[in-house]
Design an enzyme around this catalytic site. Sequence first.
Site: not given
Ligand code: AMP
Length: 293
Positions: A33, A35, A37, A153, A185
Amino acid sequence: MQIAATPEQIRAMGARARMQGKSIGLTPTMGFLHEGHLSLVRRARDENDVCAVSIFVNPIQFGPNEDLEGYPRDMERDMALLKQEGVDFLYTPTVEAMYGPGFSVTVSENRLSLGMCGASRPGHFDGVCTVVMKLFNAVRPDRAYFGQKDFQQLQVIRKMTQDMDMQVEVVGCPIVREPDGLAMSSRNTYLSQDERQRALALSRSLFEASDLFGRGERRARAILDGAFDFLNSAQGVEPEYVDLRDAETLETVAENIAKRSVLAVAARVGPARLIDNILLDPHNTEASGGAAR
Ligand code: AMP
């Protein structure tokens, strides 16, 4: 924080909360995780009685040559962060609990998921829709929180809930960036210091295009070329796509930008495949480039 490892456990926890008349907000994640998330988690906590988070690295959304094995994981750190945020339910199913022997049903979206990341990652959005459907069925949230970072997505999930008459409100949340503009990310951990610097080309190409848009440029071609040329001229960055789409339907914007649109990029930097995007809204130029930075 209560922890569930199986669909049965999380279903029982959710049922108890609903019996008490409590609303449930779910943030699905693959963990490690950051910021970005946590911004979703905080919003879910603020807007619901119960804040639920799932951590599951979903194997069926990874292609055969993708980074499933090496995907970063740190459950202890994630759990500490979620406790700090006051999360009520953490759902961390195992692969076996999600996809038992003989698992044979998948969910496909067949319009919004075709282009962009769907084109270069065949089967990816089937994997996403399937896991999100399962998470929704197990947790039964009132609201679910997704980042605009994964814009396609977000829209695919919205469409799935509409077309499947699902009773969950899908909430899209703004992209959280590092101070220098890089979209946060979990995959940024793959980058060396040098690659991390090169990766700035993604957000910068979007900001360049957004500035152009802010100065009145409305021709799709000019915006696309501006972003592509910037990205393509960056050392050590291999563009995969630069695409301009209607923000609701994800249809290609062929001529002029007349409605809220999304400019999206994907590129390879060293071992990482990175994505980013920015909204361009002709009716609200304030909210297009500037606010997103
Ligand atoms: P992930 O763990 O990469 O599958 O992401 C989980 C959720 O967090 C998804 O809805 C992503 O779009 C969101 N997310 C990931 N990175 C960011 C970010 N930099 N800003 C906002 N939401 C994010």
